[in-house]
Design a protein around this motif. Structure first.
Motif, PDB file in Angstrom:
ATOM      1  N   ARG A 147       0.836  -1.189   0.000  1.00  0.00           N
ATOM      2  CA  ARG A 147       0.000   0.000   0.000  1.00  0.00           C
ATOM      3  C   ARG A 147       0.874   1.244   0.000  1.00  0.00           C
ATOM      4  O   ARG A 147       2.009   1.205   0.457  1.00  0.00           O
ATOM      5  CB  ARG A 147      -0.850  -0.028   1.265  1.00  0.00           C
TER       6      ARG A 147
ATOM      7  N   ILE B  21     -11.229 -10.870   4.974  1.00  0.00           N
ATOM      8  CA  ILE B  21     -10.470 -10.161   6.008  1.00  0.00           C
ATOM      9  C   ILE B  21     -10.666 -10.840   7.360  1.00  0.00           C
ATOM     10  O   ILE B  21      -9.709 -11.043   8.113  1.00  0.00           O
ATOM     11  CB  ILE B  21     -10.887  -8.679   6.057  1.00  0.00           C
ATOM     12  N   GLU B  25      -7.813 -12.481   9.635  1.00  0.00           N
ATOM     13  CA  GLU B  25      -7.641 -12.072  11.037  1.00  0.00           C
ATOM     14  C   GLU B  25      -7.554 -13.298  11.938  1.00  0.00           C
ATOM     15  O   GLU B  25      -6.712 -13.368  12.825  1.00  0.00           O
ATOM     16  CB  GLU B  25      -8.810 -11.192  11.475  1.00  0.00           C
ATOM     17  N   VAL B  56      -4.601  -8.375  -0.339  1.00  0.00           N
ATOM     18  CA  VAL B  56      -5.241  -7.932   0.907  1.00  0.00           C
ATOM     19  C   VAL B  56      -4.277  -8.110   2.081  1.00  0.00           C
ATOM     20  O   VAL B  56      -4.126  -7.235   2.929  1.00  0.00           O
ATOM     21  CB  VAL B  56      -6.539  -8.740   1.159  1.00  0.00           C
ATOM     22  N   THR B  58      -1.128  -7.999   2.148  1.00  0.00           N
ATOM     23  CA  THR B  58      -0.027  -7.033   2.192  1.00  0.00           C
ATOM     24  C   THR B  58      -0.539  -5.609   2.304  1.00  0.00           C
ATOM     25  O   THR B  58       0.220  -4.695   2.576  1.00  0.00           O
ATOM     26  CB  THR B  58       0.863  -7.130   0.944  1.00  0.00           C
ATOM     27  N   PHE B  59      -1.833  -5.411   2.072  1.00  0.00           N
ATOM     28  CA  PHE B  59      -2.385  -4.046   2.112  1.00  0.00           C
ATOM     29  C   PHE B  59      -2.502  -3.543   3.542  1.00  0.00           C
ATOM     30  O   PHE B  59      -2.129  -2.420   3.862  1.00  0.00           O
ATOM     31  CB  PHE B  59      -3.755  -4.021   1.440  1.00  0.00           C
ATOM     32  N   TYR B  60      -3.028  -4.379   4.427  1.00  0.00           N
ATOM     33  CA  TYR B  60      -3.266  -3.943   5.797  1.00  0.00           C
ATOM     34  C   TYR B  60      -2.045  -4.198   6.671  1.00  0.00           C
ATOM     35  O   TYR B  60      -1.531  -5.311   6.708  1.00  0.00           O
ATOM     36  CB  TYR B  60      -4.476  -4.667   6.374  1.00  0.00           C
ATOM     37  N   SER B  61      -1.625  -3.163   7.397  1.00  0.00           N
ATOM     38  CA  SER B  61      -0.423  -3.324   8.202  1.00  0.00           C
ATOM     39  C   SER B  61      -0.672  -4.265   9.374  1.00  0.00           C
ATOM     40  O   SER B  61       0.253  -4.769  10.000  1.00  0.00           O
ATOM     41  CB  SER B  61       0.068  -1.965   8.700  1.00  0.00           C
ATOM     42  N   LEU B  62      -1.937  -4.509   9.648  1.00  0.00           N
ATOM     43  CA  LEU B  62      -2.319  -5.445  10.704  1.00  0.00           C
ATOM     44  C   LEU B  62      -1.823  -6.861  10.420  1.00  0.00           C
ATOM     45  O   LEU B  62      -1.509  -7.622  11.330  1.00  0.00           O
ATOM     46  CB  LEU B  62      -3.845  -5.422  10.773  1.00  0.00           C
ATOM     47  N   PRO B 241      -7.879   0.448  18.658  1.00  0.00           N
ATOM     48  CA  PRO B 241      -7.436  -0.547  17.682  1.00  0.00           C
ATOM     49  C   PRO B 241      -7.166  -1.911  18.321  1.00  0.00           C
ATOM     50  O   PRO B 241      -7.008  -2.907  17.621  1.00  0.00           O
ATOM     51  CB  PRO B 241      -6.160   0.052  17.102  1.00  0.00           C
TER      52      PRO B 241
END
Ligand code: SF4
Ligand code: SF4
Ligand code: FES
Ligand code: FES
Lengths: 225, 282
Positions: A147, B21, B25, B56, B58-62, B241
């Protein structure tokens, strides 16, 4: 049918027609980069900006993704459009000056300088290759990863994809690796290095384990500091 | 990785994009990262292409694609914390743990992360270690935070819990007091919040007595619904968070007047909470 006005000329188009299509049918040129017939509109490069609306509510939109609307007033070459377009070209030059496609666009718009920090990116994230792979080759071998400034294009886990068809379609549409993929038209290539790759270039030994665009191109490898 | 565990997780969720997602998780909660094999299996099981799943993931830093350490240390680099010296703190953590932000120390103990604004700017610079908030951190405290974590943050905390501890809390956004003396519960001023669930909107009052889970509310709420909780003064949502250690619902962050952070689970009936007086004391 939808009636709209482009640069003062009235025209009627089918519902669902984009402003880009409507304008080209009237012969108004709009430069594009991430748009390609046969691939879904994406709106990544912002080169195709046009101005819609009037007075203080006028705004810039990307014509390749904006559908025609009844009574819309569109300007494809207002001073605001030209300013935005030139800025986009300068930014493209700043990130990827070695691209023949971008050089051609800049030349056509008489832009010879850019004011930003010079970079030499391999990819401008136009998404052409990703859409090519998914929509025309039905392979879905490559996609966007990460991103923001870490966004890149490639295969999952950066290893050779088992669904890639080795068709070379991704390389063929890429605007930044034109030097590599013009092997089908060698006379167009600047250095000719790519023509020496055995076609299809993706099958050359050194590219066996990865897709070509993921390494610096052997033909056009440039010194990065 | 156990293929059946992954299949169980997949079955629990809808197979659309939103479900993806949630599945990721759960996998991450189980293995503390997303193993490559698990993602490949997930692609097979759900029919989603690996490219999309990887995109997906790699998109969320979570999400993390590499194994995480036992402890997760997040240094806030949001604007407010940044101007109060967060980069120096992050550097100090890097030096002490001998690892770069985003990576895990070689002993596998700590994963160091930087995050952008935890929504607790008023007490910045903020460092969150395994869900425990440390406020007004400066680089001199880094060593102690690490030491405390190694010794076990939870052990250190229990000693501090007083039997008759009365919370006195403020909104974590506007810092306005949430205490309501006009409506006592358990003989003490209650904590007044606004909640909404299933289009209903109303007040909810919690007991301020530590260990008491008495709740009164304007309308009845079914057990185990997750509530959206707001400050009655600034109307800001108080979601943090962090997720509940018991049921994984989002936690609600409240500031303790005398320093520290109280987090309570937003799920009705769940007793998950984290009391963090350490942050204040350190
Ligand atoms: S060569 Fe592979 S990655 Fe490129 S378009 Fe063809 S199938 Fe997709
Ligand atoms: S690799 Fe080429 S085609 Fe693909 S997104 Fe980057 S610039 Fe566009
Ligand atoms: S061509 Fe329209 S945004 Fe790229
Ligand atoms: S900037 Fe750190 S909590 Fe907001």
């Amino acid at each position: 049918m939808i009636t709209l006005t482009i640069n003062g000329l009235q025209t009627s188009v089918e519902k669902g027609t984009t402003l880009l299509e409507a304008a080209s049918s009237l012969g108004f040129p709009i430069p594009t980069l991430c748009h390609m017939e046969g691939l879904s509109p994406y709106g990544a490069c912002r080169l195709c900006m046009v101005e819609i609306g009037e007075g203080p509510r006028a705004k810039l939109v990307s014509s390749c993704t904006y559908p025609a609307q009844e009574g819309l007033k569109v300007r494809t070459a207002s001073s605001r459009v030209l300013r935005a377009r030139n800025m986009v070209i300068e930014l493209l030059l700043a990130s990827c000056p070695q691209s023949k496609t971008i050089q051609d666009i800049a030349a056509a718009h008489n832009i010879r300088r850019q004011r930003f920090r010079q970079e030499y990116e391999d990819c401008i994230l136009c998404g052409l290759c990703v859409r090519m792979c998914e929509e025309q080759m039905m392979a879905k071998a490559i996609g966007f990863r990460g991103r923001g400034q870490n966004r890149t294009v490639g295969t999952p886990f950066d290893i050779k994809s088992d669904v890639c068809r080795l068709c070379g379609g991704c390389i063929y549409v890429c605007p930044t690796c034109q030097l590599r993929c013009t092997y089908t038209e060698p006379e167009k290539a600047i250095c000719g290095g790519c023509a020496n790759l055995a076609p299809p270039c993706v099958e050359k030994d050194q590219f066996d384990d990865m897709m070509c665009y993921m390494t610096p191109c052997v033909a056009c490898e440039i010194e990065k500091d | 990785m156990n293929a059946n565990e992954i299949r169980d997780i997949v079955e629990k969720h809808p197979s659309d994009r939103g479900g993806l997602i949630a599945i990721l998780e759960d996998i991450q909660a189980k293995y503390s990262y997303l193993p490559e094999d698990a993602l490949r299996l997930l692609a097979e099981e759900t029919g989603t292409s690996l490219v999309d799943i990887y995109g997906v993931a790699t998109f969320y830093s979570l999400f993390s694609l590499t194994p995480r350490g036992k402890h997760l240390c997040s240094v806030c680099m949001g604007t407010a914390c940044h101007v109060r010296g967060a980069p120096v703190i992050a550097d100090e953590f890097s030096r002490q743990l001998q690892t770069d932000p985003g990576e895990t120390s070689s002993d596998g103990e700590f994963t160091l992360d930087t995050v952008n604004c935890l929504g607790a700017c008023a007490i910045g610079p903020v460092v969150v270690m395994d869900g425990h908030y440390f406020s007004n951190v400066d680089s001199g405290q880094v060593k102690r935070i690490i030491k405390k974590t190694r010794a076990g943050l939870d052990d250190a905390q229990i000693k501090k819990h007083m039997r008759h501890y009365l919370y006195d809390v403020n909104c974590s956004r506007c810092n306005h007091s949430l205490m309501d003396p006009d409506h006592p519960i358990d003989g003490a001023p209650s904590i007044r919040l606004t909640m909404s669930s299933e289009r209903q909107h109303g007040w909810i009052r919690l007991s301020a007595l530590y260990g008491s889970f008495t709740v009164e509310s304007e309308f009845g709420i079914r057990t185990s619904t997750v509530l959206d909780v707001f400050c009655p003064h600034c109307h800001g949502e108080l979601k943090s968070p962090t997720t509940c250690p018991l049921c994984a619902a989002p936690m609600v962050t409240l500031f303790i007047r005398s320093g520290g952070v109280l987090q309570i689970c937003s799920r009705r009936g769940c007793k998950g909470h984290m009391l963090d007086l350490e942050g204040a004391g350190i």
